[in-house]
Design an enzyme around this catalytic site. Structure first.
Site, PDB file in Angstrom:
ATOM      1  N   LEU A  56       1.011  -1.028   0.055  1.00  0.00           N
ATOM      2  CA  LEU A  56       0.119  -0.106  -0.055  1.00  0.00           C
ATOM      3  C   LEU A  56       0.841   1.134   0.159  1.00  0.00           C
ATOM      4  O   LEU A  56       1.043   1.851   0.908  1.00  0.00           O
ATOM      5  CB  LEU A  56      -1.007  -0.046   1.277  1.00  0.00           C
ATOM      6  CG  LEU A  56      -2.281   0.693   1.020  1.00  0.00           C
ATOM      7  CD1 LEU A  56      -3.037   0.270   0.060  1.00  0.00           C
ATOM      8  CD2 LEU A  56      -3.035   0.811   2.335  1.00  0.00           C
ATOM      9  N   HIS A  57       1.562   1.259  -1.208  1.00  0.00           N
ATOM     10  CA  HIS A  57       2.494   2.698  -1.414  1.00  0.00           C
ATOM     11  C   HIS A  57       1.465   4.045  -1.640  1.00  0.00           C
ATOM     12  O   HIS A  57       0.231   3.806  -1.560  1.00  0.00           O
ATOM     13  CB  HIS A  57       3.570   2.423  -2.407  1.00  0.00           C
ATOM     14  CG  HIS A  57       3.017   1.874  -3.985  1.00  0.00           C
ATOM     15  ND1 HIS A  57       2.424   3.003  -4.500  1.00  0.00           N
ATOM     16  CD2 HIS A  57       2.749   0.524  -4.298  1.00  0.00           C
ATOM     17  CE1 HIS A  57       1.982   2.265  -5.717  1.00  0.00           C
ATOM     18  NE2 HIS A  57       2.101   0.792  -5.366  1.00  0.00           N
ATOM     19  N   ALA A  58       2.046   5.092  -1.896  1.00  0.00           N
ATOM     20  CA  ALA A  58       1.423   6.297  -2.077  1.00  0.00           C
ATOM     21  C   ALA A  58       0.385   6.107  -2.960  1.00  0.00           C
ATOM     22  O   ALA A  58      -0.826   6.608  -2.619  1.00  0.00           O
ATOM     23  CB  ALA A  58       2.338   7.230  -2.780  1.00  0.00           C
ATOM     24  N   ASP A  85      -0.970  -2.166  -9.104  1.00  0.00           N
ATOM     25  CA  ASP A  85       0.574  -2.260  -9.656  1.00  0.00           C
ATOM     26  C   ASP A  85       0.537  -3.046 -10.826  1.00  0.00           C
ATOM     27  O   ASP A  85       1.515  -3.004 -11.450  1.00  0.00           O
ATOM     28  CB  ASP A  85       1.591  -2.741  -8.681  1.00  0.00           C
ATOM     29  CG  ASP A  85       1.638  -2.072  -7.359  1.00  0.00           C
ATOM     30  OD1 ASP A  85       1.507  -0.658  -7.557  1.00  0.00           O
ATOM     31  OD2 ASP A  85       1.821  -2.488  -6.322  1.00  0.00           O
TER      32      ASP A  85
END
Length: 102
Positions: free
Chosen positions: A14-16, A87
């Site tokens: 759960l990146h930006a 992603d």
């Protein structure tokens, strides 16, 4: 209290970008929602800084919760966002299966 448990689906966690999608949906819902990593501290799901600080990786299990008994549909939407792999290239993302642990 309503809660849902789900595994993070994004390959890179759960990146930006996926965190922004999730926190915006939580904020736009108008419902107070928390998110917590299993065994961790619950944080405000509408706060991108709080959500990113959880350091959630692919496959990590989280619980989202609200005390608003009428917010079941909101939690279902948020679960879908967390379970999806944001992603994947756009063409693959449209056909990927979403796995939800309830």
């Amino acid at each position: 209290m309503i809660e849902r448990t789900v595994r993070i689906g994004s390959a890179n966690g759960l990146h930006a970008r996926p965190a922004k999608l999730f926190t915006k949906a939580a904020a736009d819902s108008g419902v107070k929602v928390t998110i917590e990593k299993t065994g961790g501290k619950a944080v405000n799901a509408a706060s991108i800084l709080a959500v990113i600080s959880l350091g959630l990786g692919n496959g990590d299990e989280v619980t989202i919760a609200t005390v608003d008994d009428g917010a079941s549909a909101t939690l279902d939407t948020l679960v879908s966002l967390l379970a999806a792999d944001h992603d994947l290239p756009a063409a693959d993302a449209a056909t990927s299966e979403t796995r939800v642990a309830v």
